[in-house]
Design a protein around this motif. Structure first.
Motif, PDB file in Angstrom:
ATOM      1  N   ARG A 208      57.438  34.216  32.187  1.00  0.00           N
ATOM      2  CA  ARG A 208      58.602  34.841  32.827  1.00  0.00           C
ATOM      3  C   ARG A 208      59.368  33.810  33.648  1.00  0.00           C
ATOM      4  N   SER A 209      58.640  32.879  34.294  1.00  0.00           N
ATOM      5  CA  SER A 209      59.309  31.834  35.082  1.00  0.00           C
ATOM      6  C   SER A 209      60.090  30.871  34.200  1.00  0.00           C
ATOM      7  N   LYS A 210      59.746  30.823  32.916  1.00  0.00           N
ATOM      8  CA  LYS A 210      60.447  29.964  31.961  1.00  0.00           C
ATOM      9  C   LYS A 210      61.601  30.689  31.266  1.00  0.00           C
ATOM     10  N   GLY A 211      61.855  31.916  31.678  1.00  0.00           N
ATOM     11  CA  GLY A 211      62.985  32.653  31.112  1.00  0.00           C
ATOM     12  C   GLY A 211      62.636  33.563  29.961  1.00  0.00           C
ATOM     13  N   CYS A 212      61.359  33.726  29.651  1.00  0.00           N
ATOM     14  CA  CYS A 212      60.959  34.642  28.587  1.00  0.00           C
ATOM     15  C   CYS A 212      60.920  36.075  29.108  1.00  0.00           C
ATOM     16  N   SER A 213      61.130  37.021  28.215  1.00  0.00           N
ATOM     17  CA  SER A 213      60.900  38.424  28.528  1.00  0.00           C
ATOM     18  C   SER A 213      59.469  38.752  28.150  1.00  0.00           C
ATOM     19  N   VAL A 214      58.749  39.412  29.030  1.00  0.00           N
ATOM     20  CA  VAL A 214      57.328  39.655  28.775  1.00  0.00           C
ATOM     21  C   VAL A 214      56.971  41.109  29.032  1.00  0.00           C
ATOM     22  N   GLN A 215      56.014  41.592  28.271  1.00  0.00           N
ATOM     23  CA  GLN A 215      55.373  42.881  28.481  1.00  0.00           C
ATOM     24  C   GLN A 215      53.880  42.685  28.238  1.00  0.00           C
ATOM     25  N   ILE A 216      53.059  43.476  28.917  1.00  0.00           N
ATOM     26  CA  ILE A 216      51.630  43.473  28.672  1.00  0.00           C
ATOM     27  C   ILE A 216      51.231  44.834  28.122  1.00  0.00           C
ATOM     28  N   TRP A 217      50.593  44.835  26.962  1.00  0.00           N
ATOM     29  CA  TRP A 217      50.097  46.067  26.348  1.00  0.00           C
ATOM     30  C   TRP A 217      48.581  46.063  26.390  1.00  0.00           C
ATOM     31  N   THR A 218      47.997  47.176  26.756  1.00  0.00           N
ATOM     32  CA  THR A 218      46.552  47.255  26.928  1.00  0.00           C
ATOM     33  C   THR A 218      46.063  48.665  26.648  1.00  0.00           C
ATOM     34  N   ALA A 219      44.750  48.780  26.398  1.00  0.00           N
ATOM     35  CA  ALA A 219      44.157  50.100  26.166  1.00  0.00           C
ATOM     36  C   ALA A 219      43.669  50.738  27.460  1.00  0.00           C
ATOM     37  N   HIS A 220      43.612  49.958  28.536  1.00  0.00           N
ATOM     38  CA  HIS A 220      43.199  50.542  29.818  1.00  0.00           C
ATOM     39  C   HIS A 220      43.845  49.773  30.963  1.00  0.00           C
ATOM     40  N   TYR A 221      44.423  50.516  31.892  1.00  0.00           N
ATOM     41  CA  TYR A 221      45.038  49.928  33.073  1.00  0.00           C
ATOM     42  C   TYR A 221      44.967  50.930  34.209  1.00  0.00           C
ATOM     43  N   ASP A 222      44.419  50.490  35.339  1.00  0.00           N
ATOM     44  CA  ASP A 222      44.303  51.336  36.525  1.00  0.00           C
ATOM     45  C   ASP A 222      45.034  50.651  37.678  1.00  0.00           C
ATOM     46  N   PRO A 223      46.146  51.184  38.148  1.00  0.00           N
ATOM     47  CA  PRO A 223      46.890  50.551  39.247  1.00  0.00           C
ATOM     48  C   PRO A 223      46.066  50.386  40.521  1.00  0.00           C
ATOM     49  N   GLN A 224      44.946  51.116  40.628  1.00  0.00           N
ATOM     50  CA  GLN A 224      44.075  50.970  41.794  1.00  0.00           C
ATOM     51  C   GLN A 224      43.000  49.895  41.587  1.00  0.00           C
ATOM     52  N   HIS A 225      42.961  49.326  40.394  1.00  0.00           N
ATOM     53  CA  HIS A 225      41.928  48.344  40.045  1.00  0.00           C
ATOM     54  C   HIS A 225      42.578  47.273  39.171  1.00  0.00           C
ATOM     55  N   CYS A 226      43.468  46.481  39.788  1.00  0.00           N
ATOM     56  CA  CYS A 226      44.265  45.542  39.011  1.00  0.00           C
ATOM     57  C   CYS A 226      44.707  44.378  39.897  1.00  0.00           C
ATOM     58  N   PHE A 227      45.236  43.347  39.263  1.00  0.00           N
ATOM     59  CA  PHE A 227      45.834  42.247  40.010  1.00  0.00           C
ATOM     60  C   PHE A 227      47.216  42.673  40.506  1.00  0.00           C
ATOM     61  N   SER A 228      47.552  42.218  41.700  1.00  0.00           N
ATOM     62  CA  SER A 228      48.757  42.711  42.362  1.00  0.00           C
ATOM     63  C   SER A 228      50.023  42.410  41.568  1.00  0.00           C
ATOM     64  N   GLU A 229      50.042  41.321  40.818  1.00  0.00           N
ATOM     65  CA  GLU A 229      51.253  40.972  40.052  1.00  0.00           C
ATOM     66  C   GLU A 229      51.625  42.051  39.045  1.00  0.00           C
ATOM     67  N   THR A 230      50.630  42.791  38.550  1.00  0.00           N
ATOM     68  CA  THR A 230      50.929  43.807  37.541  1.00  0.00           C
ATOM     69  C   THR A 230      51.610  45.032  38.130  1.00  0.00           C
ATOM     70  N   LEU A 231      51.680  45.103  39.445  1.00  0.00           N
ATOM     71  CA  LEU A 231      52.396  46.204  40.093  1.00  0.00           C
ATOM     72  C   LEU A 231      53.885  45.922  40.214  1.00  0.00           C
ATOM     73  N   ASP A 232      54.289  44.694  39.901  1.00  0.00           N
ATOM     74  CA  ASP A 232      55.689  44.292  39.944  1.00  0.00           C
ATOM     75  C   ASP A 232      56.421  44.936  38.763  1.00  0.00           C
ATOM     76  N   PRO A 233      57.494  45.690  39.014  1.00  0.00           N
ATOM     77  CA  PRO A 233      58.219  46.325  37.898  1.00  0.00           C
ATOM     78  C   PRO A 233      58.812  45.333  36.917  1.00  0.00           C
ATOM     79  N   ASP A 234      58.976  44.064  37.334  1.00  0.00           N
ATOM     80  CA  ASP A 234      59.478  43.045  36.418  1.00  0.00           C
ATOM     81  C   ASP A 234      58.403  42.514  35.484  1.00  0.00           C
ATOM     82  N   LEU A 235      57.168  42.986  35.645  1.00  0.00           N
ATOM     83  CA  LEU A 235      56.084  42.632  34.726  1.00  0.00           C
ATOM     84  C   LEU A 235      55.501  43.942  34.181  1.00  0.00           C
ATOM     85  N   PRO A 236      56.228  44.572  33.255  1.00  0.00           N
ATOM     86  CA  PRO A 236      55.828  45.907  32.806  1.00  0.00           C
ATOM     87  C   PRO A 236      54.504  45.899  32.051  1.00  0.00           C
ATOM     88  N   VAL A 237      53.679  46.901  32.354  1.00  0.00           N
ATOM     89  CA  VAL A 237      52.396  47.089  31.678  1.00  0.00           C
ATOM     90  C   VAL A 237      52.451  48.415  30.931  1.00  0.00           C
TER      91      VAL A 237
END
Length: 414
Positions: free
Chosen positions: A40-69
């Protein structure tokens, strides 16, 4: 949801989708998040797709709306009556890839896939075949025991599928020279596949903020705090840290014994039976060694707590043997915290023995001897801490990681 996500795909940008099985707080997840932030810092558009994601059990960067999960397929089982974990993980990732390609409407240029390669054939079915970068942390087939004929029979087709689908990636990178050697020895049919080493980086911004106090996490009387950071899994050899503390205490005066403390901080997920069981095993071991008052157990601690612990600790005890790479020693060195690690695997490449820490035989006595040196010589922590900080800045910076990864992505996108 997908209408909202599509706004991130700006014209002219390289559009990268990350596929990861379970976006928790382990080392593999740390790399995926850092890779997404780097691109993203290099100008790419990024998304992360996963089979499990818990906002209460995650790295803080994934809570940023600019890094959609995007989480799909969490309804699929992770095991069948406590068995067939690998099969279920493969099916979940295949479903995520199928949903991305055929049901989401999301356009993308490159897929960054890690841990499970079984989804790669599905990605190749996209209307206009997209390029796939596969990041191999370690061959999956080496991460499980084969004690019975039934287990070997069950794993045989899964192992074959892993090797075959890994070879379908357009680009394969590994996390260390150690893993590169294991890759070659394990996947013999992929001898002609070119692989590059892409060391995990450190997103230093997460460690440069204001340092919080420990806020009662451990008793204030302690002078020497030893820290272990690893998931509560048996393969991480966490009992070694407890045994080393016990051996260290035998070397110290009564007053010194009262001022040494071990913090066992680890990723913990109540859905994972091994996490629950091993946590109980470690607590029982600490009691049997008479260490109840000298050990603090933390489960699923926050990023801020981790940074605070690293800054306040005498050194980090990194106990796994033959670890593929291990980001914890790099995090520790960046925060000027020396590392005592087993002398095998990734730490041979990240830790400079007797400069930024000590590489030891994975025995309680060897670790205790290294720990004792910090107790006897207060200058050692400062000197090794500064050397460690410089080593990370030179070899494991996010900028170097981002440049190398971005070159791979651009080459694939072309």
């Amino acid at each position: 949801m997908y209408t909202v996500l599509l706004r991130f795909w700006n014209e002219g940008m390289v559009r990268v989708v990350f596929l990861h099985p379970d976006l928790g707080i382990g080392g593999a997840e740390r790399l995926v998040v850092d890779a997404a932030v780097a691109l993203r810092s290099k100008g790419c558009s990024v998304q992360i797709w996963t089979a499990h994601y818990d906002p209460q059990h995650c790295f803080s960067e994934t809570l940023d709306p600019d890094l959609p999960v995007v989480c799909v397929g969490d309804w699929l089982p992770t095991s069948i009556f406590g068995y067939f974990h690998a099969l279920c993980a493969y099916l979940r990732m295949i479903y995520v890839a199928f949903f991305l390609v055929f049901l989401s409407g999301v356009e993308f240029d490159v897929v960054f896939c890690d841990q499970v390669s079984a989804c790669i054939p599905v990605l190749r079915l996209a209307r206009q075949r997209k390029k796939v970068l596969f990041y191999c942390h370690f061959p999956d087939q080496l991460l499980t025991q084969r004690r019975s004929a039934l287990k070997r029979f069950y794993r045989a087709p899964i192992d074959w599928l892993e090797e075959r689908t890994t070879g379908m990636a357009d680009c394969v990178v590994v996390n260390s020279r150690f893993t590169a050697g294991v890759f070659r020895r394990t996947f013999k049919s992929l001898a002609g596949v070119h692989i590059d080493v892409l060391y995990p980086s450190l997103n230093s911004a997460a460690f440069d903020g204001e340092i919080e106090e420990l806020d009662g996490l451990i008793p204030e009387k302690n002078t020497w705090i030893f820290l272990s950071i690893n998931r509560y899994e048996r393969k991480k050899n966490l009992p070694l840290a407890l045994q080393a503390l016990g051996a260290l205490r035998q070397r110290l005066t009564p007053d010194q014994r009262e001022r040494v403390h071990l913090v066992m901080a680890g990723g913990y997920d109540e859905r994972v039976a091994e996490n629950v069981e091993h946590y109980g095993e470690l607590k029982a071991l600490a009691s049997s060694l008479g260490l109840d008052d000298s050990v603090t157990f933390l489960r699923s601690f926050s990023d801020r707590q981790k940074v605070s612990l690293l800054h306040h600790s005498t050194c980090v005890l990194y106990t796994p043997s033959n670890e593929h790479f291990g980001i914890v020693p790099v995090e520790a060195m960046y925060t000027r915290c020396p590392v005592v690690a087993a002398n095998s695997g990734g730490p041979l490449e990240s830790v400079a023995d007797k400069e930024t820490g000590f590489l030891c035989e994975p025995t309680a006595e060897a670790f205790a001897e290294a720990m004792e040196r910090f107790v006897r010589d207060p200058r050692l922590q400062r000197e090794m801490g500064e050397a460690g900080r410089q080593r990370v800045l030179e070899r494991f910076s996010l900028d170097a990681f981002a440049d190398q990864l971005h070159r791979h992505i651009l080459r694939l996108a072309e």
